[in-house]
Design an enzyme around this catalytic site. Structure first.
Site, PDB file in Angstrom:
ATOM      1  N   GLY A   9       0.853  -1.187   0.000  1.00 36.85           N
ATOM      2  CA  GLY A   9       0.000   0.000   0.000  1.00 36.85           C
ATOM      3  C   GLY A   9       0.888   1.236   0.000  1.00 36.85           C
ATOM      4  N   ALA A  10       2.042   1.108  -0.678  1.00 35.52           N
ATOM      5  CA  ALA A  10       3.123   2.104  -0.581  1.00 35.52           C
ATOM      6  C   ALA A  10       2.725   3.508  -1.047  1.00 35.52           C
ATOM      7  CB  ALA A  10       4.336   1.625  -1.383  1.00 35.52           C
ATOM      8  N   GLY A  12      -0.356   4.727  -0.611  1.00 38.71           N
ATOM      9  CA  GLY A  12      -1.501   5.178   0.191  1.00 38.71           C
ATOM     10  C   GLY A  12      -1.083   6.223   1.219  1.00 38.71           C
ATOM     11  N   ARG A  13      -2.085   6.784   1.897  1.00 40.04           N
ATOM     12  CA  ARG A  13      -1.790   7.805   2.922  1.00 40.04           C
ATOM     13  C   ARG A  13      -0.850   7.239   3.982  1.00 40.04           C
ATOM     14  NH1 ARG A  13      -7.239   9.191   1.514  1.00 40.04           N
ATOM     15  NH2 ARG A  13      -7.865   7.226   2.458  1.00 40.04           N
ATOM     16  N   THR A 101      -7.923  -1.937   8.875  1.00 35.63           N
ATOM     17  CA  THR A 101      -9.113  -2.103   9.715  1.00 35.63           C
ATOM     18  C   THR A 101     -10.293  -2.517   8.838  1.00 35.63           C
ATOM     19  OG1 THR A 101      -9.747   0.231   9.504  1.00 35.63           O
ATOM     20  CG2 THR A 101      -8.312  -0.357  11.347  1.00 35.63           C
ATOM     21  N   ALA A 124      -5.648  -2.136  15.883  1.00 36.27           N
ATOM     22  CA  ALA A 124      -6.557  -1.160  15.291  1.00 36.27           C
ATOM     23  C   ALA A 124      -5.926   0.222  15.286  1.00 36.27           C
ATOM     24  CB  ALA A 124      -7.860  -1.125  16.079  1.00 36.27           C
ATOM     25  N   ASN A 125      -4.934   0.390  16.154  1.00 37.24           N
ATOM     26  CA  ASN A 125      -4.296   1.698  16.232  1.00 37.24           C
ATOM     27  C   ASN A 125      -2.885   1.510  16.776  1.00 37.24           C
ATOM     28  OD1 ASN A 125      -3.538   4.383  17.092  1.00 37.24           O
ATOM     29  ND2 ASN A 125      -5.678   4.918  16.788  1.00 37.24           N
ATOM     30  N   HIS A 156     -13.125  11.148  11.942  1.00 42.10           N
ATOM     31  CA  HIS A 156     -12.042  10.888  10.985  1.00 42.10           C
ATOM     32  C   HIS A 156     -12.279  11.681   9.701  1.00 42.10           C
ATOM     33  CE1 HIS A 156     -10.960   7.366  13.471  1.00 42.10           C
ATOM     34  NE2 HIS A 156      -9.782   7.462  12.890  1.00 42.10           N
ATOM     35  N   LYS A 160     -12.313   8.013   4.916  1.00 44.91           N
ATOM     36  CA  LYS A 160     -12.342   6.735   5.666  1.00 44.91           C
ATOM     37  C   LYS A 160     -13.571   5.936   5.244  1.00 44.91           C
ATOM     38  CE  LYS A 160     -11.744   4.680  10.198  1.00 44.91           C
ATOM     39  NZ  LYS A 160     -10.768   3.715   9.695  1.00 44.91           N
ATOM     40  N   GLY A 166     -11.888   1.180  13.677  1.00 49.07           N
ATOM     41  CA  GLY A 166     -11.374   0.003  14.376  1.00 49.07           C
ATOM     42  C   GLY A 166     -10.968   0.348  15.804  1.00 49.07           C
TER      43      GLY A 166
HETATM   44  P1  NAD Z   1      -5.374   4.591   1.462  1.00 48.51           P
HETATM   45  O1  NAD Z   1      -6.581   4.259   0.644  1.00 48.51           O
HETATM   46  O2  NAD Z   1      -4.782   5.951   1.378  1.00 48.51           O
HETATM   47  O3  NAD Z   1      -4.194   3.544   1.153  1.00 48.51           O
HETATM   48  C1  NAD Z   1      -4.405   2.173   0.935  1.00 48.51           C
HETATM   49  C2  NAD Z   1      -3.415   1.771  -0.156  1.00 48.51           C
HETATM   50  O4  NAD Z   1      -3.435   0.348  -0.281  1.00 48.51           O
HETATM   51  C3  NAD Z   1      -3.784   2.361  -1.521  1.00 48.51           C
HETATM   52  O5  NAD Z   1      -2.652   3.027  -2.073  1.00 48.51           O
HETATM   53  C4  NAD Z   1      -4.154   1.114  -2.336  1.00 48.51           C
HETATM   54  O6  NAD Z   1      -3.844   1.238  -3.714  1.00 48.51           O
HETATM   55  C5  NAD Z   1      -3.319   0.056  -1.648  1.00 48.51           C
HETATM   56  N1  NAD Z   1      -3.763  -1.312  -1.931  1.00 48.51           N
HETATM   57  C6  NAD Z   1      -5.035  -1.791  -2.009  1.00 48.51           C
HETATM   58  N2  NAD Z   1      -5.014  -3.101  -2.340  1.00 48.51           N
HETATM   59  C7  NAD Z   1      -3.719  -3.455  -2.457  1.00 48.51           C
HETATM   60  C8  NAD Z   1      -3.037  -4.668  -2.788  1.00 48.51           C
HETATM   61  N3  NAD Z   1      -3.719  -5.787  -3.079  1.00 48.51           N
HETATM   62  N4  NAD Z   1      -1.687  -4.670  -2.815  1.00 48.51           N
HETATM   63  C9  NAD Z   1      -0.974  -3.549  -2.541  1.00 48.51           C
HETATM   64  N5  NAD Z   1      -1.561  -2.343  -2.242  1.00 48.51           N
HETATM   65  C10 NAD Z   1      -2.909  -2.308  -2.193  1.00 48.51           C
HETATM   66  O7  NAD Z   1      -5.799   4.247   2.983  1.00 48.51           O
HETATM   67  P2  NAD Z   1      -5.041   4.661   4.328  1.00 48.51           P
HETATM   68  O8  NAD Z   1      -5.689   5.883   4.891  1.00 48.51           O
HETATM   69  O9  NAD Z   1      -3.577   4.634   4.115  1.00 48.51           O
HETATM   70  O10 NAD Z   1      -5.507   3.453   5.274  1.00 48.51           O
HETATM   71  C11 NAD Z   1      -5.224   2.106   4.937  1.00 48.51           C
HETATM   72  C12 NAD Z   1      -5.767   1.184   6.024  1.00 48.51           C
HETATM   73  O11 NAD Z   1      -5.070   1.422   7.259  1.00 48.51           O
HETATM   74  C13 NAD Z   1      -7.250   1.394   6.354  1.00 48.51           C
HETATM   75  O12 NAD Z   1      -7.829   0.145   6.665  1.00 48.51           O
HETATM   76  C14 NAD Z   1      -7.204   2.289   7.588  1.00 48.51           C
HETATM   77  O13 NAD Z   1      -8.365   2.205   8.391  1.00 48.51           O
HETATM   78  C15 NAD Z   1      -6.012   1.697   8.292  1.00 48.51           C
HETATM   79  N6  NAD Z   1      -5.353   2.561   9.279  1.00 48.51           N
HETATM   80  C16 NAD Z   1      -4.947   1.948  10.416  1.00 48.51           C
HETATM   81  C17 NAD Z   1      -4.254   2.672  11.366  1.00 48.51           C
HETATM   82  C18 NAD Z   1      -3.730   1.933  12.580  1.00 48.51           C
HETATM   83  O14 NAD Z   1      -3.008   2.538  13.410  1.00 48.51           O
HETATM   84  N7  NAD Z   1      -4.030   0.633  12.720  1.00 48.51           N
HETATM   85  C19 NAD Z   1      -3.978   4.025  11.167  1.00 48.51           C
HETATM   86  C20 NAD Z   1      -4.406   4.627   9.978  1.00 48.51           C
HETATM   87  C21 NAD Z   1      -5.087   3.883   9.023  1.00 48.51           C
END
Ligand code: NAD
Length: 268
Positions: A9-10, A12-13, A101, A124-125, A156, A160, A166
């Site tokens: 998910g490199a 992603g946010r 999550t 979850a966090n 959030h 989201k 979560g």
């Molecule tokens: P995002 O949509 O910005 O990023 C997710 C990324 O994953 C995207 O770039 C997407 O293209 C990629 N992706 C999807 N399927 C994939 C695959 N099969 N292989 C490789 N990459 C893939 O979302 P985000 O805001 O970065 O959040 C991602 C997840 O993390 C969510 O479930 C969010 O709730 C969770 N999150 C958890 C915490 C924590 O502390 N546990 C904190 C923040 C976010």
């Protein structure tokens, strides 16, 4: 020992923030970055995508092609992708730090089953402050629980996709288990119309979505004449990313088993 980390998910946010966090952490090095095959950033330099500058790690579209290049995968993607990544990592003993999550019970069972063969940390966090709040929420529930109405609210950013968060659900589980209640039976997810008076045993959840809010959580214990609130506000995703990198380094010293951030921080 340096832990070799892959971030999926490199683009992603969280993925971009994780790449920055690995670059500034001691004891860890980024050795692979992965995105979904449809991403327009396949082949791009992961450091440039994350904003930290070139790091010569090309973003791959296939976890199987980089399995021999890392010790721990950090996965903040989406539930189906995470389950696929667990299936790829488990046979070769690659460890996973999972932040995704919104997993279903069935997906969680698949992840837990893999922990019989490799080490997995799922939380979850990953922020240290939120994990401290889990401990405080448990303590407050034990002291105030049967005399207080307990409500959990969270806010959030507008992107989201799951609700409640979560973290809010985990706070609910902490409170329910401290009070010997089953969250599935006592949770109330939002209210509308003629709801009737509140049942003391319920645990209410309220969700707000908007703008760029990184993540706010409050557990409120309201009783006659006083109210206690335990609140956490994240101002940057870096708090989650730093915690996840810390978890990856900690996990690298374990062979197998299912862990969470409470284990990493020794808060049990
Ligand atoms: P995002 O949509 O910005 O990023 C997710 C990324 O994953 C995207 O770039 C997407 O293209 C990629 N992706 C999807 N399927 C994939 C695959 N099969 N292989 C490789 N990459 C893939 O979302 P985000 O805001 O970065 O959040 C991602 C997840 O993390 C969510 O479930 C969010 O709730 C969770 N999150 C958890 C915490 C924590 O502390 N546990 C904190 C923040 C976010």
């Amino acid at each position: 020992m340096t832990t070799r980390i892959a971030v999926t998910g490199a683009a992603g946010r969280m993925g971009k923030t994780l790449i920055e966090a690995v670059a500034t952490a001691g004891g860890a090095v980024l050795t692979a970055a992965i995105e979904r095959p449809e991403s327009s950033l396949i082949g791009a330099d992961a450091g440039e995508v994350s904003g930290i500058g070139k790091n010569s790690i090309a973003i791959s579209d296939d976890i199987n092609s980089v399995l021999d290049q890392f010790d721990v995968l950090i996965d903040f993607t989406a539930p189906a992708a995470t389950v696929d990544n667990v299936a790829a990592c488990q046979p070769v003993g690659r460890k996973l730090v999972i932040g995704t999550t919104g997993c279903s019970r069935q997906q969680l069972e698949a992840i837990e089953a893999a922990a019989g063969k490799t080490a997995i940390c799922m939380a979850a966090n990953y922020s240290v402050g939120v994990n401290l709040c889990f401990k405080l929420a448990d303590m407050a529930a034990r002291v105030l629980g049967d005399e207080a109405d307990i409500e959990i609210y969270e806010a959030h950013h507008r992107h989201k996709v799951d609700a409640p968060s979560g973290t809010a659900l985990r706070l609910g589980q902490v409170v329910a288990s401290a009070l010997g209640r089953d969250l599935d039976e006592v949770a109330v997810y939002g209210r509308e119309g003629q709801t009737g008076a509140r049942d003391r045993k319920t645990i209410g959840f309220a969700t707000v979505r908007g703008g760029d809010i990184v993540g706010d959580h409050t557990v409120m214990y309201a009783s006659e004449g006083e109210r206690v609130e335990i609140s956490h506000r994240a101002s940057s995703r870096m708090s989650f990313a730093r915690g996840a990198v810390r978890a990856a380094i900690w996990l690298d010293a374990r062979d197998k088993g299912m862990f969470d951030m409470q284990d990493v921080l020794d808060l049990r």
